[in-house]
Scaffold this active site. Structure first.
Site, mmCIF file in Angstrom:
data_model
loop_
_atom_site.group_PDB
_atom_site.id
_atom_site.type_symbol
_atom_site.label_atom_id
_atom_site.label_comp_id
_atom_site.label_asym_id
_atom_site.label_seq_id
_atom_site.Cartn_x
_atom_site.Cartn_y
_atom_site.Cartn_z
ATOM 1 N N SER A 78 0.829 -0.400 -0.117
ATOM 2 C CA SER A 78 0.092 -0.078 0.423
ATOM 3 C C SER A 78 0.772 1.140 -0.103
ATOM 4 O O SER A 78 1.364 1.333 -0.682
ATOM 5 C CB SER A 78 -1.194 -0.104 1.801
ATOM 6 O OG SER A 78 -2.128 0.845 1.019
ATOM 7 N N ASP B 65 -8.801 -5.508 -5.827
ATOM 8 C CA ASP B 65 -8.103 -4.518 -4.932
ATOM 9 C C ASP B 65 -8.270 -3.011 -5.695
ATOM 10 O O ASP B 65 -7.950 -3.035 -6.748
ATOM 11 C CB ASP B 65 -6.622 -4.576 -4.905
ATOM 12 C CG ASP B 65 -6.103 -3.406 -3.984
ATOM 13 O OD1 ASP B 65 -6.695 -2.573 -3.243
ATOM 14 O OD2 ASP B 65 -5.013 -2.840 -3.801
ATOM 15 N N HIS C 144 -5.915 -6.225 -1.627
ATOM 16 C CA HIS C 144 -4.327 -5.895 -1.436
ATOM 17 C C HIS C 144 -3.896 -5.599 -0.455
ATOM 18 O O HIS C 144 -3.616 -6.383 0.466
ATOM 19 C CB HIS C 144 -5.647 -4.365 -0.537
ATOM 20 C CG HIS C 144 -4.622 -3.069 -0.669
ATOM 21 N ND1 HIS C 144 -4.101 -2.704 -1.017
ATOM 22 C CD2 HIS C 144 -4.186 -2.650 0.976
ATOM 23 C CE1 HIS C 144 -3.987 -1.763 -0.940
ATOM 24 N NE2 HIS C 144 -3.576 -1.571 0.482
#
Lengths: 499, 499
Positions: free
Chosen positions: B181, B431, B456
């Protein structure tokens, strides 16, 4: 960690306990450009002068005033956005940008060949590019000087060129970086740190390895010394001998006055050390500008000025004493035109120098002088006394390992072999800064162009009728490599468009 | 330039004239980690907790206090400096580092295979790594928050690892970066900006292209919507319909109370907008953590939770109205364990969020929702109202083009083709952040590993018995590539030593 913290505390204590310290030797970088010595004007170099409202701190979000960054621009030869014509950007260094522009003829001569735009942005805190409204305000104290760093300067160039390209719809035009000396370091670092902004960099005489202990600390003064020995062993010997003579004369009754008279000083000589600095500067700068033709970069000088200095030292009338010989020699540097009646050792003792601030914060380049190989007095690098000096002068403590942390250097060969491309490191081996330069090819596209008889960023200067063949060849290689980068960029672009 | 200046002035005026503005939509990044929802403890993850006195501002020279940066370290499997054993560094992101460490099993599982040291440094201003002594002081105002930037965080990691390696005489040990991320963005950017610090980066679910107009602004919410449509068209339709129903109920007398009752809210509902936000968050986070096995990353959830949500929505008893269906659906997200009696829409309405500060300064990721392709209410990206919100919340004006200037993005294919190496961009197409990710191979060593059914940074999680084959394969590819980087590093090192 504990070690680091304690050392900082230790240093702070020392700094507080020793308000007056022995003067640490600061490096003789090209700090002169802020006071141009002469005005070279050429019809080849026409440009507009513009100003860009620049962010003072790119890396944090304080409310700070913007400042006008000056830049020079010429679009006369630029073929425009649709053929993706290149943009040549010179990374301004520690001085007035017009002075660098006038001494970087190579970029101006290249522009029409490539249909390129030329931009010379000025480095923050130099010339007219002053935060806080004026030089006095910008240089007021450590808080106002805080933003005078290489990282901020690189970000300035990145922001400026991005904005400029957007305004011209020239986003796809490849940018090639140029720079000499500290500007060369900025060009190389910018290529590494901002590969999306520029496709390649010609970094001329860029001592990116002159940090920490990457190169031997005595390399700079050894090269200066060898430049003199190469011309004449007796010249080297006379200079080497002179320091003791100065010291012993200086210690005698009225000795300082005698020295002042011998060296035609305008004012009183306060200590032999001041004379040492004046002479050491002359020798170091002479090594940097030991160009093969008459030049006026720092001072008006003849071709290969070290040869001339040594001639004066060696060929003074028989019986001339050491100090008179030395004076005759350095007069070639300080008074080639013969117009000076006397010399001021320090033009502006109270003026704060931007480069000194940089040297006292991140640009810590350790240097020493070795009695076996150098013609200079011996001295060791002493970081503590260096840091104490910085505290006394600016109220700042240096970060001596920051530059290599931020930009690398220790393992540069491995790094460049696997990462990075399109950098030319050009060096002339007469230049004492070549000791901290990259002088070996690293990969197909990170290459070193080395000339045995070249001096400080000679290749960036305008072509002259007196250019030796090796210089003509060096420049031709540079043009070929730059052309290769641009061609390759167009090929890649086409490939990406067709994907 | 003039345009830029005027726009800033214009914005400042607007900001001053409009103290209360419509709420701009802020992105649903992983801002939750600062309040860990659960404590996963595993015997596999043992580490020491240490603190490093870190420089607060790396890029200027103010007198500022240092701060203790927390980091987790494990050297149990490390083979030490002499075989140049690798160091695995996870780039801490916007939350408590222990939480990320516990949710990044892949790195811990890899360490023994490679004889590697593992380090998890915490991102400044999160967890315990607070400048100015405490979270309250650090988050006091825009001046104290000023140094919460990605560039400063990267410099923290560079300084920390350089110091650590020096203390262990491990300068030659190759560092491999990991991150998911925002941490994946940091890992990729660090590989580009600090190639001398790390030999490669696994950047998982790193939306480095979610800036400016590099990708379509509606991509995030389109992917979320498609994740639901993929499970069930009627589920998608019910959600799409629900917004109008909420609005019309909310407008009626006692409508907000009725909504509060339907959705089992603990307190009063102040406006339908608050309910919109609560639902939008649930859908977006569900898309991020649509993992193929039960997980507890943000919330305790079943395998492929979107399937379960849609089941509840679709399979509610006949005659169940739209809002009750929606409530049944989102209860899978907010109350899978069935322990909640009621829901608070906003846990901590007065707490300043570090990620919100970052989104209000440099991490400006423009997003919109398109009525044709999205199940969300339609909205356009409005930078002005976004900036006004930031001014009202933090007293800061964003720099929306800074990230692409500093880190690139617009022309990333050309750039990476000619510069850079050893980056894996891994993305799962479920995601929604994959819309801003690199999902195509760029060169031999800048590669994209894409899984159709991944969510994710799934690849960074610990292996489980339920891992589908495609996930096992993806991780095997990553191991192979990382091994290649390290082997190549050793080869290069040997070559350089022998030169």
């Amino acid at each position: 960690m504990t070690t680091k913290l304690s050392f900082t505390l230790f240093l702070t204590l020392i700094v507080l306990l020793l308000p007056s310290s022995p003067e640490a030797r600061r490096l003789p970088f090209l700090s002169k450009p802020s006071h141009p010595q002469n005005n070279i004007v050429s019809d080849n170099y026409t440009y507009q002068i513009r100003y860009f409202q620049q962010t003072l701190d790119h890396f944090s979000f304080h409310h700070l005033p913007t400042f006008p960054q000056r830049y020079l621009i010429n679009t006369d030869h630029w073929l425009g956005p649709s053929p993706m014509a290149p943009i040549f950007l010179y990374c301004g260094n520690e001085g007035d940008i017009e002075w660098f522009a006038l001494n970087t003829g190579f970029v101006w001569e290249l522009a029409p060949l490539f249909g390129a735009m030329v931009i010379f942005p000025e480095h923050r805190y130099y010339g007219e590019s002053m935060p806080y409204g004026s030089r006095d305000e910008a240089y007021k104290n450590a808080s106002t000087l805080a933003y005078l760093t290489a990282e901020q300067a690189l970000a300035d160039y990145a922001v400026l060129i991005t904005d400029l390209k957007r305004n011209l719809s020239a986003e796809a035009c490849p940018v090639v970086l140029f720079g000499g000396s500290y500007g060369g370091m900025l060009a190389a670092w910018m290529r590494v740190k901002y590969p999306h902004i520029a496709i390649g960099a010609l970094a001329s005489s860029a001592p990116i390895l002159q940090f920490d202990d990457i190169v031997p600390l005595d390399t700079f003064y050894n090269i200066v010394s060898n430049d003199f020995r190469r011309e004449s062993t007796s010249c080297f010997d006379t200079i080497k001998k002179s320091w003791d003579v100065i010291t012993s004369v200086g210690r005698k009754a009225n000795g300082l006055d005698r020295l002042a008279k011998t060296f035609h000083l305008c004012g009183k000589l306060k200590s032999s050390d001041d004379l040492f600095n004046w002479l050491e500067s002359a020798y170091s700068y002479l090594a940097m500008v030991d160009y093969p033709y008459p030049s006026e970069f720092l001072m008006p000088l003849p071709a290969y000025p070290i040869k001339e200095v040594c001639k004066k030292i060696d060929e003074s009338a028989e019986g001339t004493n050491v100090l008179d010989r030395i004076f005759n020699g350095v007069s070639v540097y300080y008074n080639y035109t013969g117009q000076a009646d006397c010399f001021d050792l320090d033009d502006d003792p109270h003026g704060m120098s931007g480069w000194d601030w940089q040297a006292c914060t991140e640009m810590v380049m350790p240097m020493s002088s070795n009695k076996n190989s150098s013609m200079f007095p011996e001295w060791d690098y002493n970081y503590t006394s260096y840091a104490v000096d910085c505290w006394n002068e600016f109220g700042v403590i240096p970060r001596p390992t920051w530059i290599t942390t931020e930009f690398g250097g220790h393992d540069y060969k491995s790094v460049f072999k696997n990462f990075g491309s399109n950098i030319i490191f050009s060096n002339g081996l007469l230049d004492p800064w070549s000791g901290g330069g990259v002088v070996e090819n690293i990969s197909d596209s990170v290459v070193a162009l080395v000339t045995k008889k070249g001096a400080h960023h000679l290749d960036l200067r305008a072509a002259t009728a007196d250019d030796p063949d090796w210089l003509v060849d060096q420049r031709a290689s540079e043009v070929k490599l730059i052309k290769g980068w641009i061609d390759n960029y167009y090929t890649t672009k086409k490939g990406v468009f067709n994907m």
